[in-house]
Enzyme design. Sequence first.
Site: not given
Length: 415
Positions: A206, A336
């Site tokens: 991220e 995720e």
Amino acid sequence: MKKTLFWGRLAAAFMLLAITAFTAYAAGGAKYAFNSKKALKDKGSAKFNESVTALALVNDMKTGWNLGNTLDANAKSGLESETSWGQPLATKKQIDALSAAGFKTIRLPVSWKNHIIDDKYTIDPAWMARVKQVVDWAISDGMYVILNDHHDNFENEGAMSYGDGYYPSSLNYNESLRFVRNLWAQISLAFNKGYDEHLIFEVLNEPRLRGHAHEWNYNPSCTACKDAVSNLNKLNQLALDTIRASGKNNKNRFVMVTGLAASMNSFTSQSSWKLPNDSAEGRLLLSVHLYVPYPFAMQNPGVSEFTENLTAELSYDFEWLNEHFVKKGVPVVIGEYGATNKNNTEDRVKWFKFFVSESRKYGMVACLWDNGDWNARNTFEEKFGFFNREEGTFYFPEIIEAIMETLQVDFANKN
């Protein structure tokens, strides 16, 4: 007189060389700074199966689980940091239980900057050894392991100092370059010839403009966003080149790369993000995170009922990823995913069935995010606990059964 002149010129030349080297390092030009004597070195030997394609690899990874809030905890340094976010130490017994439950892949989020032990980006060898121990447990169970760099994104837009990690901005590019290059050089040194295709590297988790108004959503009219994409492209390329330069099995290792915030938005919003150039053919995987639809999967309080009208966004995301990456030979790993506990197990079971079915329809593997926090008594926020690490059981066995059963149905349909 001539000797004095000679030695004087020689001294001046050495001084110039030293100044040039220092200037190059300060500008991000030096290759590696870490203390190689302290760095952990891979002494193993494993044959890498170069005939395995990226699509075949991802198909065999089937379904995954994240060891969240453990090795990625960055509140402390040293080995004690592993439990600083309230989760117990990882054990082989835990990994064995996950493998027995049907998980074929484990993603290991790891933070590194809090384990730098000097002024040269040297990672604590004890920490590297601990990470290696957990990796080896999973490998011994026949699992695939995704090893990444997790919470090392600097926390705001300001100028970084040494050891602050990385930040995808031009202001902080040189310091980010030094951190990313030295980190991945050390990981590549510790994990190489002793690991076959079951070990996968994920460059950055991220990566984003932390503290910025568009931290989580790319905006095409935002100058900082454009700059961030440009710098992220360079950091992804740098990390990949560093991995490949380590040679041996890392010349062909599968590597996951992502866009800003690992968000679909960073790919679909006309950004200039691109896959890095790779010296190895067909070894790149796209990494993306999907907590969608957001009101159901993550928002607090959001909505707790998973109705048919909420399936459209999920279907669109999978179809788009298939069209733009999978069909072009770049498999997708959903690093995720999950739906937070809102005391709505029945609806979450429906969501998981739909999500896993859609992901496998397009040959993608999804890794369940598990931060160990499951109790929604007071709030629904970030309740992504699924596996009871103390007991080796699952808080919501219905959800795990739904994942595994859907996986089997999907394979049955394909065969």
